[in-house]
Scaffold this active site. Structure first.
Site, mmCIF file in Angstrom:
data_model
loop_
_atom_site.group_PDB
_atom_site.id
_atom_site.type_symbol
_atom_site.label_atom_id
_atom_site.label_comp_id
_atom_site.label_asym_id
_atom_site.label_seq_id
_atom_site.Cartn_x
_atom_site.Cartn_y
_atom_site.Cartn_z
ATOM 1 N N LYS A 85 45.931 30.813 67.491
ATOM 2 C CA LYS A 85 45.577 30.856 66.073
ATOM 3 C C LYS A 85 44.629 29.719 65.747
ATOM 4 O O LYS A 85 44.763 28.615 66.300
ATOM 5 C CB LYS A 85 46.840 30.706 65.215
ATOM 6 C CG LYS A 85 46.687 31.246 63.817
ATOM 7 C CD LYS A 85 46.748 32.752 63.793
ATOM 8 C CE LYS A 85 46.508 33.336 62.432
ATOM 9 N NZ LYS A 85 46.655 34.798 62.419
ATOM 10 N N GLY A 189 51.984 44.660 46.968
ATOM 11 C CA GLY A 189 50.725 44.079 47.446
ATOM 12 C C GLY A 189 49.776 45.181 47.889
ATOM 13 O O GLY A 189 49.966 45.777 48.946
ATOM 14 N N VAL A 190 48.774 45.457 47.039
ATOM 15 C CA VAL A 190 47.813 46.507 47.401
ATOM 16 C C VAL A 190 46.419 45.903 47.577
ATOM 17 O O VAL A 190 45.473 46.224 46.877
ATOM 18 C CB VAL A 190 47.820 47.700 46.406
ATOM 19 C CG1 VAL A 190 48.943 48.655 46.758
ATOM 20 C CG2 VAL A 190 47.942 47.248 44.957
ATOM 21 N N GLY A 191 46.333 44.993 48.554
ATOM 22 C CA GLY A 191 45.051 44.418 48.955
ATOM 23 C C GLY A 191 44.420 45.331 49.995
ATOM 24 O O GLY A 191 44.524 46.564 49.915
ATOM 25 N N VAL A 193 45.143 45.997 53.265
ATOM 26 C CA VAL A 193 46.056 46.886 54.001
ATOM 27 C C VAL A 193 46.855 47.753 53.034
ATOM 28 O O VAL A 193 46.948 48.980 53.203
ATOM 29 C CB VAL A 193 47.046 46.080 54.872
ATOM 30 C CG1 VAL A 193 47.961 47.034 55.639
ATOM 31 C CG2 VAL A 193 46.312 45.182 55.849
ATOM 32 N N GLY A 194 47.421 47.132 51.994
ATOM 33 C CA GLY A 194 48.308 47.852 51.077
ATOM 34 C C GLY A 194 47.622 49.025 50.407
ATOM 35 O O GLY A 194 48.220 50.099 50.263
HETATM 36 P P1 NAD Z 1 44.865 40.883 51.027
HETATM 37 O O1 NAD Z 1 44.652 39.468 50.648
HETATM 38 O O2 NAD Z 1 43.697 41.807 51.073
HETATM 39 O O3 NAD Z 1 45.947 41.547 50.038
HETATM 40 C C1 NAD Z 1 47.103 40.897 49.611
HETATM 41 C C2 NAD Z 1 47.485 41.493 48.248
HETATM 42 O O4 NAD Z 1 48.758 40.980 47.876
HETATM 43 C C3 NAD Z 1 46.516 41.118 47.118
HETATM 44 O O5 NAD Z 1 46.197 42.276 46.364
HETATM 45 C C4 NAD Z 1 47.306 40.100 46.292
HETATM 46 O O6 NAD Z 1 46.960 40.132 44.911
HETATM 47 C C5 NAD Z 1 48.716 40.591 46.515
HETATM 48 N N1 NAD Z 1 49.754 39.570 46.338
HETATM 49 C C6 NAD Z 1 49.745 38.262 46.695
HETATM 50 N N2 NAD Z 1 50.926 37.687 46.396
HETATM 51 C C7 NAD Z 1 51.700 38.655 45.850
HETATM 52 C C8 NAD Z 1 53.018 38.676 45.355
HETATM 53 N N3 NAD Z 1 53.793 37.596 45.346
HETATM 54 N N4 NAD Z 1 53.496 39.850 44.871
HETATM 55 C C9 NAD Z 1 52.737 40.965 44.864
HETATM 56 N N5 NAD Z 1 51.459 41.005 45.327
HETATM 57 C C10 NAD Z 1 50.957 39.858 45.791
HETATM 58 O O7 NAD Z 1 45.630 40.840 52.424
HETATM 59 P P2 NAD Z 1 45.729 41.988 53.533
HETATM 60 O O8 NAD Z 1 44.654 41.815 54.531
HETATM 61 O O9 NAD Z 1 45.909 43.311 52.846
HETATM 62 O O10 NAD Z 1 47.092 41.556 54.259
HETATM 63 C C11 NAD Z 1 48.341 41.788 53.632
HETATM 64 C C12 NAD Z 1 49.447 41.255 54.535
HETATM 65 O O11 NAD Z 1 49.424 41.924 55.799
HETATM 66 C C13 NAD Z 1 49.349 39.753 54.873
HETATM 67 O O12 NAD Z 1 50.649 39.234 54.986
HETATM 68 C C14 NAD Z 1 48.678 39.741 56.225
HETATM 69 O O13 NAD Z 1 48.995 38.573 56.960
HETATM 70 C C15 NAD Z 1 49.299 40.974 56.858
HETATM 71 N N6 NAD Z 1 48.467 41.554 57.919
HETATM 72 C C16 NAD Z 1 47.212 41.989 57.636
HETATM 73 C C17 NAD Z 1 46.452 42.567 58.658
HETATM 74 C C18 NAD Z 1 45.062 43.112 58.391
HETATM 75 O O14 NAD Z 1 44.576 43.910 59.212
HETATM 76 N N7 NAD Z 1 44.421 42.749 57.283
HETATM 77 C C19 NAD Z 1 46.984 42.679 59.954
HETATM 78 C C20 NAD Z 1 48.291 42.235 60.209
HETATM 79 C C21 NAD Z 1 49.031 41.668 59.153
#
Ligand code: NAD
Length: 354
Positions: A85, A189-191, A193-194
Site C-alpha cells: 500500500k 454509500g452510492v459513490g 462502486v455503490g
Molecule cells: P467513493 O468515494 O466514490 O464513494 C463513497 C460514498 O460514500 C460517497 O458517495 C460518500 O458520500 C459516501 N459516504 C461517505 N461516508 C458515508 C457515511 N458515513 N454514510 C453514508 N455514506 C457515506 O468510494 P468508492 O470508490 O465507491 O468506494 C467505496 C468503498 O468501497 C470504500 O470503502 C472503498 O475502500 C471500497 N472499495 C472500493 C473499490 C473500488 O473499485 N473503487 C475496490 C475495493 C473496495
C-alpha cells in the site's frame, strides 16, 4: 510510555512486513510512504491513498495495516500478487491541486522506484486514473491507467460486479436461492462502486433502500425503479434481507452489531467491522457476514488481468468468480463451525503456504 528498543511505539512494530519506506519528497516536502507486507505470491500490489494524516507515523500505520489486508485479499482471490500500500500525506485542509499535486505524485513515484518493482501502485481513496498517469511519468510500476493510456481504467464497475456475485452467494446460503428479484437490500454509500452496484441490483429486481451522507446522491433514486431514500443509520438498522455497506470503513461497531435486523451483511466497503471479533457477534445474532475483502476483490482482479494483458471480457468472467470464492468460504465456515471471516483468513493463509 512503554516504548520498545529503537523508539517505535508498539502499533508501528510489525514483524510480518517485508519493507516499509518513508521518504520526504524532494519536490513537495510531503511525506510519502510505501509498505510491502508480502511478495510471497508475486509483486505487492496496492493503491496509493492521498489523505490528510496528522503525522507521517499515522500515514505509515495506515499503510502497514492496509498492505496486510491486500495480501489476504489477493491470496483469497487466488491472484499471483502480494500485498502492499502507498500513502501520500497530503496537506491539512483542501486536497492539493495543480503544481503541488503533481510534485507530490512525482515524489511518490520516486518512493515506488526505491522498491525496485516489489511494489506496484494503483488508484485508491483520494487518487484517480489521471493521478496514475502523472505517477507513470516517474515510474513504470503503476497500473490502473485510463483505457486511452493502455490501462484497465476505473475499477469500480468491476468491484460492483464482484459485490453483486458475493451478495447472490450469501443469499443462496441464507435464503436457499441466489435470486435477487423481490429481495430488500439497503445500500449505504452510492459513490463510484455503490452507484454501479445500485443499478445492477435494481436491474435484477431488488427493492432498494439507498442512503448517503451526500444529499446530491438522492437523484439516483429517481432513476431506479422501486428505490427509496433514507439516512445512513436507518439504512444500516433497517429490517431488510441484505445490508450492503459501500461507504467508508467501520460501518458496524460493537453497538450497531447487536442492533442490525438484516439477515445478510455484504458490501464493497473495506474494513466494515471495527474489529474482527464482531464477526462472532454477528454469527450469534444469526446474521450472515460476507467478508469484505472477499466481496470487494473485483477491482483488484481487474488490475491483475491488466498485468497479464488487458481484456475486459476476461476481467468480467474472472470477477464473477468472486461468487464462487464466497460460496466456498461460506461452506467451509459451516463445515468447520467458524465464522465466514475466519474461513476467509484460513483460505488466504493456505494459499500463502502457512
Ligand atoms: P467513493 O468515494 O466514490 O464513494 C463513497 C460514498 O460514500 C460517497 O458517495 C460518500 O458520500 C459516501 N459516504 C461517505 N461516508 C458515508 C457515511 N458515513 N454514510 C453514508 N455514506 C457515506 O468510494 P468508492 O470508490 O465507491 O468506494 C467505496 C468503498 O468501497 C470504500 O470503502 C472503498 O475502500 C471500497 N472499495 C472500493 C473499490 C473500488 O473499485 N473503487 C475496490 C475495493 C473496495
Amino acid at each position: 510510555m512503554g516504548g520498545v528498543p529503537g523508539g517505535l511505539s508498539p502499533p508501528l512494530v510489525s514483524l510480518e512486513h517485508e519493507e516499509l519506506v518513508i521518504r520526504r519528497g524532494r519536490r513537495s516536502g510531503a511525506y510519502t510512504v510505501v509498505a510491502v507486507h508480502s511478495t510471497a505470491r508475486g509483486p505487492a500490489l496496492g493503491g496509493c491513498r492521498m489523505w490528510r494524516y496528522q503525522s507521517s507515523a499515522d500515514g505509515a500505520r495506515d499503510a502497514l495495516k492496509l498492505s496486510r489486508a491486500m495480501t489476504f485479499k489477493a491470496a483469497a482471490a487466488d491472484l499471483r500478487l502480494g500485498g502492499g500500500k502507498g500513502v501520500i500525506c497530503a496537506d491539512p485542509g483542501r486536497a492539493p491541486s495543480g503544481r503541488r499535486r503533481r510534485d507530490m505524485l512525482l515524489d511518490f513515484a520516486d518512493t515506488v522506484n526505491a522498491l525496485d518493482g516489489s511494489y506496484v501502485t494503483a488508484e485508491d481513496v483520494g487518487t484517480s486514473a489521471r493521478d496514475m498517469a502523472v505517477i507513470a511519468q516517474g515510474t513504470s510500476h503503476v497500473r490502473g491507467l485510463s483505457r486511452s493510456k493502455g490501462g484497465s481504467g476505473d475499477p469500480s464497475p468491476f468491484t460492483a460486479i464482484g459485490v453483486e456475485a458475493a451478495i447472490r452467494a450469501c443469499c443462496e446460503r441464507a435464503f436457499g436461492s441466489p435470486e435477487l428479484r423481490g429481495r430488500s437490500i439497503a445500500l449505504i454509500g452510492v459513490g463510484r462502486v455503490g452507484s454501479s452496484l445500485a443499478k445492477r441490483l435494481a436491474r435484477a429486481g431488488a427493492k432498494l433502500l439507498i442512503a448517503d451522507i451526500d444529499e446530491s446522491k438522492r437523484a439516483l433514486v429517481a432513476k431506479l425503479p422501486g428505490a427509496r431514500w433514507t439516512d445512513p443509520t436507518s439504512a444500516l438498522l433497517a429490517d431488510t434481507d441484505v445490508v450492503a455497506p459501500c461507504a467508508l470503513g467501520g460501518a458496524v461497531d460493537g453497538v450497531t452489531a447487536g442492533r442490525l435486523r438484516c439477515r445478510v451483511l455484504c458490501g464493497a466497503a473495506n474494513n466494515q467491522l471495527t474489529h474482527d471479533g464482531l464477526a462472532e457477534d454477528l454469527r450469534a445474532h444469526g446474521i450472515l457476514y460476507g467478508p469484505d475483502f472477499i466481496a470487494n476483490a473485483g477491482g483488484l482482479i481487474n488490475i491483475a488481468v491488466e498485468i497479464e494483458g488487458y481484456d475486459p471480457a476476461r476481467a468480467r468472467r474472472r470477477v464473477a468468480q468472486v461468487g464462487d470464492t464466497m460460496r466456498e468460504i461460506l461452506e467451509r465456515a459451516d463445515t468447520d463451525r467458524v465464522t465466514p471471516l475466519e474461513a476467509a483468513f484460513a483460505l488466504a493463509r493456505t494459499r500463502l503456504g502457512g
